[in-house]
Motif scaffolding. Sequence first.
Motif, mmCIF file in Angstrom:
data_model
loop_
_atom_site.group_PDB
_atom_site.id
_atom_site.type_symbol
_atom_site.label_atom_id
_atom_site.label_comp_id
_atom_site.label_asym_id
_atom_site.label_seq_id
_atom_site.Cartn_x
_atom_site.Cartn_y
_atom_site.Cartn_z
ATOM 1 N N SER A 1 0.864 -0.609 0.271
ATOM 2 C CA SER A 1 0.223 0.163 -0.027
ATOM 3 C C SER A 1 0.728 1.232 -0.250
ATOM 4 N N SER A 2 2.453 1.036 -0.111
ATOM 5 C CA SER A 2 3.100 2.118 0.007
ATOM 6 C C SER A 2 2.653 3.526 -0.771
ATOM 7 N N SER A 3 1.817 2.841 -2.234
ATOM 8 C CA SER A 3 2.505 4.027 -2.642
ATOM 9 C C SER A 3 0.791 4.198 -3.183
ATOM 10 N N LEU A 4 0.335 3.603 -2.718
ATOM 11 C CA LEU A 4 -1.762 4.108 -2.358
ATOM 12 C C LEU A 4 -1.795 5.452 -1.784
ATOM 13 N N ASN A 5 -2.835 6.128 -2.430
ATOM 14 C CA ASN A 5 -3.250 7.171 -1.359
ATOM 15 C C ASN A 5 -4.751 7.445 -0.976
ATOM 16 N N VAL A 6 -5.888 7.851 -0.048
ATOM 17 C CA VAL A 6 -6.600 7.927 0.600
ATOM 18 C C VAL A 6 -7.439 8.959 -0.452
ATOM 19 N N GLY A 7 -8.348 8.268 -1.219
ATOM 20 C CA GLY A 7 -8.546 8.855 -2.299
ATOM 21 C C GLY A 7 -8.721 8.477 -3.672
ATOM 22 N N ASP A 8 -7.111 7.627 -3.968
ATOM 23 C CA ASP A 8 -7.726 7.064 -5.076
ATOM 24 C C ASP A 8 -8.907 6.164 -5.571
ATOM 25 N N MET A 9 -9.027 5.537 -7.028
ATOM 26 C CA MET A 9 -9.824 5.037 -7.312
ATOM 27 C C MET A 9 -9.821 3.773 -7.525
ATOM 28 N N ALA A 10 -10.660 2.353 -6.977
ATOM 29 C CA ALA A 10 -10.485 1.630 -7.018
ATOM 30 C C ALA A 10 -11.777 1.599 -8.194
ATOM 31 N N VAL A 11 -10.908 0.303 -9.275
ATOM 32 C CA VAL A 11 -11.472 0.120 -10.522
ATOM 33 C C VAL A 11 -11.051 -1.016 -11.096
ATOM 34 N N ILE A 12 -12.338 -1.492 -12.113
ATOM 35 C CA ILE A 12 -12.116 -2.987 -12.699
ATOM 36 C C ILE A 12 -11.886 -2.380 -14.380
ATOM 37 N N GLN A 13 -10.945 -2.888 -15.106
ATOM 38 C CA GLN A 13 -9.968 -2.651 -15.766
ATOM 39 C C GLN A 13 -9.977 -3.929 -16.582
ATOM 40 N N ASN A 14 -10.012 -4.051 -17.926
ATOM 41 C CA ASN A 14 -10.112 -5.608 -18.407
ATOM 42 C C ASN A 14 -10.190 -6.752 -17.285
ATOM 43 N N GLU A 15 -11.480 -7.404 -16.112
ATOM 44 C CA GLU A 15 -11.385 -7.625 -16.208
ATOM 45 C C GLU A 15 -11.201 -8.175 -14.662
ATOM 46 N N ASN A 16 -10.193 -7.627 -14.183
ATOM 47 C CA ASN A 16 -9.053 -6.734 -12.812
ATOM 48 C C ASN A 16 -9.754 -5.860 -12.143
ATOM 49 N N LEU A 17 -9.405 -5.900 -11.005
ATOM 50 C CA LEU A 17 -9.886 -4.881 -10.396
ATOM 51 C C LEU A 17 -8.696 -4.463 -9.084
ATOM 52 N N CYS A 18 -8.780 -3.329 -9.763
ATOM 53 C CA CYS A 18 -6.644 -2.201 -9.130
ATOM 54 C C CYS A 18 -7.548 -0.649 -8.875
ATOM 55 N N ILE A 19 -6.115 -0.257 -8.343
ATOM 56 C CA ILE A 19 -6.218 0.997 -7.940
ATOM 57 C C ILE A 19 -6.156 2.028 -9.716
ATOM 58 N N ALA A 20 -7.155 2.646 -10.457
ATOM 59 C CA ALA A 20 -7.332 3.696 -11.413
ATOM 60 C C ALA A 20 -5.197 3.976 -11.707
ATOM 61 N N ARG A 21 -4.911 4.810 -10.314
ATOM 62 C CA ARG A 21 -4.083 5.569 -10.456
ATOM 63 C C ARG A 21 -2.144 5.083 -10.818
ATOM 64 N N THR A 22 -2.000 3.862 -9.856
ATOM 65 C CA THR A 22 -1.500 3.180 -9.742
ATOM 66 C C THR A 22 -1.350 1.856 -10.651
ATOM 67 N N LYS A 23 -2.452 1.385 -10.618
ATOM 68 C CA LYS A 23 -2.556 0.014 -11.834
ATOM 69 C C LYS A 23 -1.982 -0.993 -10.330
ATOM 70 N N SER A 24 -1.957 -1.127 -9.563
ATOM 71 C CA SER A 24 -1.401 -1.250 -8.204
ATOM 72 C C SER A 24 -2.900 -2.799 -7.870
ATOM 73 N N PRO A 25 -2.736 -4.132 -7.963
ATOM 74 C CA PRO A 25 -4.029 -5.203 -8.278
ATOM 75 C C PRO A 25 -4.193 -5.189 -6.915
ATOM 76 N N ILE A 26 -5.587 -5.232 -6.257
ATOM 77 C CA ILE A 26 -6.164 -5.399 -5.423
ATOM 78 C C ILE A 26 -7.056 -5.714 -5.526
ATOM 79 N N GLN A 27 -7.443 -7.113 -3.670
ATOM 80 C CA GLN A 27 -8.023 -7.899 -3.429
ATOM 81 C C GLN A 27 -9.902 -7.861 -2.721
ATOM 82 N N CYS A 28 -10.461 -8.817 -2.942
ATOM 83 C CA CYS A 28 -11.743 -8.305 -1.694
ATOM 84 C C CYS A 28 -12.432 -9.318 -2.071
ATOM 85 N N ASP A 29 -12.919 -9.901 -1.297
ATOM 86 C CA ASP A 29 -13.925 -11.322 -0.943
ATOM 87 C C ASP A 29 -15.028 -11.447 -0.813
#
Length: 309
Positions: free
Chosen positions: A274-302
């Motif tokens: 999470s070191s490169s992520l900030n409050v306010g970043d948008m979580a998105v699904i791009q190409n069917e992958n869940l990630c942070i829009a700004r950094t393209k960092s992958p994220i997961q949820c249950d």
Amino acid sequence: MSLIISYIGSNGCVIAGDKRRIGFVGDKDNREKLEKYLYSGAIQTDDELIKVAKELEISIKISDDAQKVRSIDNNVVVGEVASKTPFEARRKRIYGATNGYIITELLGSNIDKMKDGDSSIIVFGNKITKKMANEYLQEHWKSKLNLNDVSTIFQKVLEEVSAKTPSVSKEFDIVTKHSNLDKKEAQKVLRETIVEDVKRLQKWREELKEQQMNVSKTMELASKIVNEGIIGQIKSIEGNKLFVTLNNNIQAFDVQWNMVAGPGDLIEMNTDDSSSLNVGDMAVIQNENLCIARTKSPIQCDVILCKIE
């Protein structure tokens, strides 16, 4: 598509039934024409049935795994013929025991008609199968037969009829019962059995309806799973845990399709770094992958993320 033969006597009861089921799919008029040919005896083999069905552009499915006769406890045998449409199911059953029988007709899981008696030979089937079975029985029946003799005759009837029409399978079931019931006791046992049997049918139909509703709900929600777009915005970060506020058109469900969060609610997500992520970043699904829009960092949820239409 059935042949069920029952013997009810003072020395016991025997019931025999074939195992064939045939499903028809296609134009209604052509289905009725095919059934008319089949029940008239004009079609005598499986190959002929398949050929005529193809000519009428009717798809058919033939299976020989139906259980049309069965045993209930130590006293009662049951045979059933059924017809089903997308709108209703009709069943005709004979419940037999030593010295008694009851014939019931059910619409869905409700008893429509009942008829009882104390001894008889009863045949369920379509016009051609009943005709052939009755002819054979008249030819070979004797005044004094034990239950083994009856069972042998019923077996021969099923073999003879199945050789002449594809509406009856070559496989069959035979059940024999012998119990010491007088006529009054037989009717009491049969009526008690029918009440419990219909209750089981009602429960089964309710469970089936619930399963169908669950399948329908699953299909509906599955069609709304997000595969592209904005999910929400990071509200807070705790280590590698992200707390995301869902967008105004997003809902979250658990694996049983129970809603656990709606628009504006917080859900927990995770990331490996999470070191490169900030409050306010948008979580998105791009190409069917869940990630942070700004950094393209992958994220997961249950949870399962679905879009509200």
